[in-house]
Design an enzyme around this catalytic site. Structure first.
Site, PDB file in Angstrom:
ATOM      1  N   ASP A 218     -15.930  12.334  30.058  1.00 41.33           N
ATOM      2  CA  ASP A 218     -17.165  11.487  30.163  1.00 41.33           C
ATOM      3  C   ASP A 218     -17.101  10.565  31.296  1.00 41.33           C
ATOM      4  OD1 ASP A 218     -19.829  11.296  28.820  1.00 41.33           O
ATOM      5  OD2 ASP A 218     -19.266   9.292  28.469  1.00 41.33           O
ATOM      6  N   GLU A 269       2.481  18.592  29.377  1.00 39.90           N
ATOM      7  CA  GLU A 269       3.330  18.848  28.241  1.00 39.90           C
ATOM      8  C   GLU A 269       3.222  20.108  27.242  1.00 39.90           C
ATOM      9  OE1 GLU A 269       3.066  15.259  25.920  1.00 39.90           O
ATOM     10  OE2 GLU A 269       3.527  13.874  27.779  1.00 39.90           O
TER      11      GLU A 269
HETATM   12  C1  NOJ Z   1     -22.749  11.023  29.829  1.00 38.96           C
HETATM   13  C2  NOJ Z   1     -22.825  11.736  28.779  1.00 38.96           C
HETATM   14  O1  NOJ Z   1     -23.297  13.213  29.063  1.00 38.96           O
HETATM   15  C3  NOJ Z   1     -24.014  11.276  28.135  1.00 38.96           C
HETATM   16  O2  NOJ Z   1     -24.821  11.836  27.126  1.00 38.96           O
HETATM   17  C4  NOJ Z   1     -23.856   9.675  27.784  1.00 38.96           C
HETATM   18  O3  NOJ Z   1     -25.195   8.972  27.415  1.00 38.96           O
HETATM   19  C5  NOJ Z   1     -23.237   8.979  28.749  1.00 38.96           C
HETATM   20  N1  NOJ Z   1     -21.963   9.597  29.413  1.00 38.96           N
HETATM   21  C6  NOJ Z   1     -22.535   7.842  28.220  1.00 38.96           C
HETATM   22  O4  NOJ Z   1     -21.341   8.065  27.505  1.00 38.96           O
END
Ligand code: NOJ
Length: 553
Positions: A218, A269
């Protein structure tokens, strides 16, 4: 180390991810086995026969960790456990084993830019006060102005408002500010801190040891920040404004790749090495660095999320991304929908270039969606994308032809964007409504005790049980396309056939597979070959408007 269970289709192939069809599950909205209105891991396990019949290669599971749900689970309070509302670690293990037994790989979401404000380290940081070691793991700063009452910089949150929130010190006095690029409940980690780095590596091993095959990372482009004083001005987070020199104070800084080089050592790993895909909203030319084999290995290409249903835009995007993937040694990725955007069946039924914010505020009425066009184009675009080299990421419900639920009542909205923008933008709930499994019964078969977001009456017509076995249904279309796609996997080449009619894209894949899409409004001549599948009905010898067909020789 080898994962405890091996998978049938790919076995130990370290390249399994390169051409995979990956199905994104947003777990709270997928299937609810314990009747609390929230989807859960046992719900996922119960639907594995459905997933296997769909013909996907891997599941990407959005966050399922303990979370106060300030941002749908992307606010993680414990990276190494399961939210009790979604199950237990034992449920997770059972789900992973059952997926593997069905030949399906498992990718989990990892959220390294920020935690929840309920994470024990953030609570410790709040309690420990200014100047403490505990505050160093996050990004605390004194405010500006004589009494420190102004935020330390003009940085803004992706969800609206300032990216800084002021805390009350243990003494009861107004105190320091902490950085959160998203909601205030999502404090950003300080990636210059060795304990933060070490803890994430522990988390990567924790899930890899449990048999997870890969990670979706993310906000991968935001971890490294330039926090040198004075903080530089950055009053907008629009990613197209991020410079390409790797020197922006927040996004896509060159140093971020040092983190992923370390992660790569952890992934390697394992045998096969764990895969990773970066969610990095960066200019296209900056993507290869995230996708390099020394880094995460693959990066999302979100270009089609912003493209119209237009042959020249598709061709440019396809050409560019295949070239970039080749240059970085990765394979490309294709995304038409996910949990953050308006579903593509709706997008394609709306005018080009529409701003979806006001459209959602009008409850999807201004302008209304042309549903027939939207779905016809969505199926054509999907079939095109499934013919491309690279991984196809599909979002739960698109195989049912679901549209955005654009008329969710304001009182039901959960996305922090709604409140943080002063109720000016509704946010992303409309693509996160719990799935309709059955045309009848409570919450359309999602669970037996309602759904955490209201489902519209039209979900009955889109229900999976109604589409099952119906030759023309979108569900059967996806099943057939995904099955045929397996014949194309293992090859990464594509050759364009030029000189076709305007508004038509035609390419050939190894083995004599042809994919042809008519983006235009008039029928065009069909190339020679045997039609294996089409996204809509065909007329003899002609490819109708807004239709894709695959042909073999
Ligand atoms: C991207 C994620 O896909 C989204 O849903 C989220 O709100 C933001 N990152 C923050 O984590």
């Amino acid at each position: 180390m080898t994962s405890s269970v091996d998978t049938a289709r790919f076995g130990g192939d370290p390249n399994w991810w390169r051409q995979a069809s990956v199905y994104q599950i947003y777990p709270r909205s997928f299937a609810d086995a314990n009747a609390d209105g929230l989807g859960d891991l046992r719900g996922v396990t119960a639907k594995i026969p459905y997933l296997a019949a769909l013909g996907i290669d891997a599941v990407w599971l959005s966050p399922f960790y303990p979370s106060p749900l300030a941002d749908g689970g992307y606010d993680v309070a414990d990276y190494r456990d399961v939210d009790p509302r979604l199950g237990t670690l034992a449920d997770f293990d059972r789900m992973a084993q059952a997926l593997h037994a069905a030949g399906i790989k498992l990718i989990v979401d990892i959220v390294p830019n920020h935690s929840s404000d309920q994470h024990p380290w953030f609570r410790e940081a709040l309690a420990a006060g200014r100047g403490s070691a505990a505050r160093e793991r996050y990004i605390f700063r004194d405010g500006l102005g004589p009494d420190g009452s102004k935020p330390p910089s003009d940085w803004v949150s992706h969800f609206g408002g300032s990216a800084w929130t002021r805390v009350t010190e243990p003494s009861g006095e107004p105190g320091q500010w902490y950085l959160h690029l998203f909601a205030r409940e999502q404090p950003d980690w300080n990636w210059d801190h060795p304990e933060v780095r070490k803890d994430f590596e522990t988390t990567l091993r924790f899930w890899s040891d449990r048999g997870v095959d890969g990670f979706r990372v993310d906000v991968a482009h935001a971890l490294a920040k330039d926090m040198s004083e004075p903080l530089r001005s950055k009053p907008s987070v629009a990613d197209e404004l991020t410079p390409v020199d790797g020197k922006d104070p927040i996004f896509d800084r060159d140093e971020v790749h040092e983190i992923y080089a370390e992660w790569r050592k952890v992934f390697n790993e394992y045998d096969p090495p764990r895969s990773a895909v970066a969610e990095a909203w960066v200019p296209a030319e900056r993507r290869p660095a995230y996708a390099s084999p020394e880094g995460l290995g693959q990066a999302f290409n979100f270009d089609l999320l912003r493209a119209d249903f237009d042959s020249s835009q598709f061709r440019t995007i396809i050409t560019r991304n295949l070239a970039q993937a080749e240059a970085s040694g990765a394979s490309s990725t294709w995304v038409l929908s996910n949990h953050d955007v308006v579903r593509h069946a709706s997008r394609y039924g709306l005018p080009d270039g529409l701003d979806y914010g006001p459209w959602l505020l009008s409850n999807g009425t201004e302008p209304p969606v042309d549903y027939e066009t939207g779905l016809r184009r969505a199926r054509a675009a999907t079939l095109l994308v499934l013919a491309l080299p690279g991984s196809a990421y599909l979002y739960q419900g698109e195989e049912l032809g679901l549209f955005e639920v654009a008329d969710l009542p304001a009182a039901s909205l959960q996305d922090p964007i709604w409140q943080r923008t002063g109720q000016k933008r509704k946010g992303r709930d409309g693509c996160r409504v719990p799935l309709p499994w059955t045309a009848e019964g409570p919450s359309f078969g999602f669970g037996s005790d309602g759904a955490h977001l209201p489902q519209p009456a039209w979900f009955a017509d889109a229900a999976a049980d109604l589409q099952d076995g119906q030759e023309d249904s979108t569900l059967e279309f996806y099943r057939a396309a995904l099955k045929l796609r397996r014949e194309l996997q293992g090859f990464e080449e594509l050759t364009w056939v030029d000189g076709v009619s305007e508004g038509v894209l035609h390419f050939v894949r190894p083995g004599g597979w042809n994919c042809i899409t008519n983006f235009g409004t008039n029928p065009v001549e069909m190339p020679s070959g045997t039609v294996r599948i089409s996204s809509g009905p065909l007329r003899a010898g002609a490819l109708p408007p807004e239709t894709t067909a695959w042909l073999s020789q």
